[in-house]
Design an enzyme around this catalytic site. Structure first.
Site, PDB file in Angstrom:
ATOM      1  N   LYS A  81       0.845  -1.191   0.000  1.00 25.64           N
ATOM      2  CA  LYS A  81       0.000   0.000   0.000  1.00 25.64           C
ATOM      3  C   LYS A  81       0.883   1.245   0.000  1.00 25.64           C
ATOM      4  CE  LYS A  81      -3.883   2.046   2.603  1.00 25.64           C
ATOM      5  NZ  LYS A  81      -4.787   1.863   3.764  1.00 25.64           N
ATOM      6  N   SER A 156      -9.744   2.157   2.722  1.00 22.14           N
ATOM      7  CA  SER A 156      -8.841   2.897   1.861  1.00 22.14           C
ATOM      8  C   SER A 156      -7.893   2.015   1.057  1.00 22.14           C
ATOM      9  CB  SER A 156      -8.008   3.864   2.718  1.00 22.14           C
ATOM     10  OG  SER A 156      -7.200   3.166   3.644  1.00 22.14           O
ATOM     11  N   SER A 180     -10.145  -0.235   6.882  1.00 20.74           N
ATOM     12  CA  SER A 180      -9.507  -0.038   5.574  1.00 20.74           C
ATOM     13  C   SER A 180      -8.884  -1.278   4.973  1.00 20.74           C
ATOM     14  CB  SER A 180      -8.451   1.066   5.672  1.00 20.74           C
ATOM     15  OG  SER A 180      -9.065   2.327   5.794  1.00 20.74           O
TER      16      SER A 180
END
Length: 479
Positions: A81, A156, A180
């Site tokens: 990420k 996210s 997330s």
């Protein structure tokens, strides 16, 4: 032939067997994933691919596999990420304000997976500064759901979920503040684990809300999620909040062997806005658990209506403080219109941050201001304590709590982004575990009539990931 073989692997252990036999090589894997990332570039999951570097590392690790000295994660091709530092690689948190920034050190979780011979193939798109529930706030555009490209990936960590869902990498590392990891895992039909707060070091991870943020894996199987956690968990000298609690060998403790006592929260199944197919799916899971000899009982959780408000008051307050460092002076974007110190601050932050990040900074600054601190922030801290105590009280009587992961399946891109309240409510079932600092996992739970993935969330006791993961294999074995 090799493409179909690689595509068929759902667990690292199976891949490692073939790597040892020589029926497939690490170079084959890198070529396969690199080609697939290019083929599905329109999904917008990857922001950057480290193909050349990954190939060089593959040659070195292949030698270790051949002579029997390879680490636990040899053969695992991982995506990161875009809020996790990897030395000498770009990291932007998917924000304009960090565009072009190169990490000067690696996060502890990165160091640990590399030490066990994982190969990092690239960095993955996410909501800007991990703030969002659909991966639509990214400066680099939304990530599309592989199951239906008209749908969001969730947020996210949308890029991290889609990369695994679309077989662009074997697994990914992501961060979870209020859901997330779990929410996009549910939207994409993969396994997403949020560990207990402090179980995994946050060193080198861009801070959103420091008392909530946790790094965890997204994988195809519970077994691989357990193995990754085994590698990344544990105390870290560089993170004073990391726990000294011993790290079990999670991957060796997965055989289901006892019947469990499980609670489900009645209010989640009567929540306004809950999709009927998701409700039916959870009820079917409950009946199946009972049929297989587990005890499953309803419990009341009277604070459900307060969890989202509590979460957003506290996280925006922390975000307003954490994001103060992005000022156009130290690093990152600086407005070309800056004329003096004050205009540098104002213009750089106004132009560098996206709308959602600015909204959360303003909300956080507001709840921390002198006239409103007691009315909002102080009360939210008290509410957090009540929520935590209530969830822990349930878990004193039961082994686990199950809920839907999300109130709806993946929605259309552009459908909800204009209504912040609706977007925030997408986290209603995931933020409870985050407020309490407890481990929680989202597991694939079939699909709806449109073929969209559904997720089931299981919440466990503090630092009892071994039990949580062991119970989670029940669902994958049954499937």
């Amino acid at each position: 032939m090799i493409k179909e073989k690689i595509k068929s692997y759902s667990k690292l252990i199976d891949l490692q067997e073939d790597l040892k036999k020589g029926s497939i090589s690490l170079k084959d894997l890198i070529h396969y994933y690199s080609a697939r990332i290019k083929e599905y570039a329109h999904l917008n999951a990857f922001l950057e691919v480290f193909e050349k570097e990954a190939l060089e590392r593959a040659i070195h690790i292949q030698e270790k596999i051949n002579n029997g000295t390879a680490g636990k994660l040899a053969g695992m091709i991982i995506g990161l990420k875009d809020n996790i530092s990897y030395k000498n690689h770009q990291m932007t948190a998917s924000s304009k304000i960090l565009q072009g920034y190169t990490a000067v050190y690696s996060a502890t979780v990165v160091e640990r997976i590399l030490a066990e011979d994982a190969i990092i193939i690239g960095r993955l798109n996410c909501d800007e500064f991990a703030m969002g529930a659909s991966n639509e706030t990214s400066y680099f555009g939304p990530v599309k759901n592989f199951a239906d490209e008209r749908k969001v990936s969730g947020g996210s960590s949308g890029g991290s979920a889609v990369a695994v869902q679309a077989n662009l990498c074997f697994a990914s590392l992501a961060s979870d503040t209020g859901g997330s990891i779990r929410q996009p895992a549910a939207f994409c039909g993969v396994v997403g684990l949020k560990p207990t707060y402090a179980r995994v070091s946050r060193y080198g991870v861009v801070a959103y809300a420091s008392s909530f943020d946790q790094v965890g894996p997204i994988a195809k199987s519970v077994e691989d999620a357990a193995l990754i956690l085994e590698v990344i968990a544990g105390q870290d000298f560089y993170d004073g909040t990391s726990s000294s609690e011993p790290v079990p060998q999670y991957s060796k403790l997965l055989a289901p062997h006892i019947k469990r006592k499980i609670a489900y929260i009645e209010e989640t199944l009567h929540s306004e806005g809950l999709d009927p197919e998701i409700k039916q799916n959870v009820l079917q899971q409950i009946e199946q658990l009972k049929a297989d000899g587990h005890t499953v009982e309803p419990v009341s959780f009277e604070y459900l209506d307060y969890v989202v408000a509590t979460y957003y008051i506290l996280t925006t307050a922390e975000a307003s403080s954490n994001l103060a460092r992005y000022d156009g002076v130290h690093f990152g974007y600086r407005s070309p219109e800056s004329k003096d110190l004050m205009s540098t601050y104002k213009k750089s932050r106004s132009e560098g941050f996206g709308e959602e990040v600015k909204r959360r900074i303003m909300l956080g600054t507001f709840v921390l201001s002198a006239g409103y601190y007691d009315a909002y922030y102080s009360k939210a801290q008290k509410a957090r304590r009540l929520i935590k105590e209530k969830i822990e009280a349930i878990l004193e009587e039961y082994d686990f709590i199950i809920t839907p992961t999300t109130p709806t399946p993946a929605f259309n891109i552009g459908e909800e982004i204009t209504d912040p309240v609706v977007m925030y409510l997408a986290d209603i079932f995931t933020v409870g575990a985050s407020l309490a600092g407890l481990p929680a996992i989202s597991l694939p739970s079939g699909k709806n009539k449109e073929g969209l993935p559904l997720g089931l969330q299981v919440i466990g006791k503090s630092f009892k990931e071994a039990e949580l993961l062991e119970f989670s294999t029940y669902f994958s074995h049954r499937a």
